[in-house]
Design an enzyme around this catalytic site. Structure first.
Site, PDB file in Angstrom:
ATOM      1  CB  CYS A 122      -5.000  11.791   1.991  1.00  0.00           C
ATOM      2  SG  CYS A 122      -3.192  11.759   1.903  1.00  0.00           S
ATOM      3  CB  CYS A 125      -0.058  13.165   4.520  1.00  0.00           C
ATOM      4  SG  CYS A 125      -0.056  13.247   2.724  1.00  0.00           S
ATOM      5  CB  SER A 126      -4.207  15.473   5.803  1.00  0.00           C
ATOM      6  OG  SER A 126      -3.181  16.437   5.883  1.00  0.00           O
ATOM      7  CB  CYS A 127      -3.476  14.765  -0.286  1.00  0.00           C
ATOM      8  SG  CYS A 127      -1.697  14.514  -0.190  1.00  0.00           S
TER       9      CYS A 127
END
Lengths: 222, 94
Positions: A122, A125-127
């Site tokens: 991702c 962000c950090s999905c």
């Protein structure tokens, strides 16, 4: 994977390239965001909207999910063709059997084959598919992984010890919006007749993110 | 809501500057890709992020790009690809 560099960042790049490593530094956690989170939480508790125990329970529930759950799903998909078909075409339905609810996101399962290797990142962000894999590893959230996975996936894979032959396609999935991704790795040879419980022991978190292969039969004890 | 694009359609990601909670990363803006699948309609994240309902919903697609289209100096195999979700209002037909 990361190295610090000492030049200043006041220059403009059309594409931000440092020897093919677009961004290297992780910013410090934002103090402003931390203060905002604490303020909102304390207000909600003070006004009786939620309790401290609700917050603790929610954290406990999030952290109770581990990659073992994803491994069970993969093992079942290897063992049960009808389940695999549902998992690939209507993941909500397939995940119900495991008590997993991905809403408001959807799980998109991407299958490794002899010709294609999938990996997930991702960039924004950090999905991450938390309901099936739990909390993402620290490196998944780092800027160097997030920027380099789309830019030089094969180099990243080699750093993870995963050498993908030139003739195999590397397909990167940038998890930037409403889907979450789970890699369905290939079932290793030499596992014929194994039950799902034993198969699941081969399936690692990293294999389900797509930065490595699953374990070999010789890697686990009987 | 009817999707404007179908799987296999060639598309170009719009190249525009827009502040806020935009889910279209810089590295795909202006790039040419192919619709891989229609994901469905979702609340518009650009509005959702600032306290609105996200209405009207936006059609979301998965778009497939050749890595060589995204990075001139891509150092991998020529068939390597990247797939990413792009909302309809960020796509133009080619």
């Amino acid at each position: 994977m990361s190295e610090t560099h000492d030049h200043s960042h006041d220059h403009d790049h059309p594409t931000h390239t440092h020897d093919g490593k677009p961004i290297q530094e992780d910013p410090l956690p934002s103090l402003e965001a931390q203060i905002l989170e604490a303020s909102v939480r304390e207000l909600l508790i003070e006004k009786g909207v939620i309790s401290s125990d609700d917050v603790r329970r929610a954290i406990d529930q999030v952290e109770s999910r581990t990659p073992a759950l994803g491994a069970k799903i993969v093992a079942r998909a290897w063992d049960d063709p009808a389940f695999k078909e549902t998992l690939m075409s209507d993941s909500d339905e397939a995940l119900m059997a495991f008590g997993i609810d991905m809403r408001p996101t959807e799980l998109c399962v991407v299958e490794n084959t002899d010709d294609v290797h999938n990996m997930v990142v991702c960039t924004l962000c950090s999905c991450y598919p938390r309901p099936v894999l739990g909390i993402p590893p620290a490196w998944y959230k780092r800027r160097d992984y997030r920027s380099r996975a789309v830019r030089e996936p094969r180099a990243i894979l080699r750093e993870f010890g995963t050498d993908i032959p030139e003739q195999k396609q590397v397909r990167v999935h940038d998890s930037n919006a409403d889907l979450r991704y789970l890699v369905l790795p290939q079932r290793p040879d030499g596992t014929e007749g194994w039950d799902q419980e034993k198969l699941a022991r081969l399936v690692t978190r990293d294999a389900m993110i797509g930065v490595s292969d699953v374990l070999e039969p010789a890697d686990i004890d009987d | 809501m009817d999707p404007k694009f179908q799987p296999g359609d060639s598309v170009q990601v719009l190249h525009r500057d827009q502040p806020g909670h935009v889910r279209t990363p810089m590295y795909v803006r202006g790039k040419l890709g192919v619709i891989e699948r229609i994901v469905g309609s979702f609340p518009n994240p650009e509005l959702l992020a600032v306290g609105h309902s996200g209405l009207p919903y936006k059609m979301l697609y998965r778009v497939n790009f050749k890595q060589g289209e995204l990075w001139e100096d891509y150092d991998g195999a020529p068939d390597d690809t990247l797939e990413i979700e792009i909302y309809e209002h960020w796509l133009a037909p080619v």
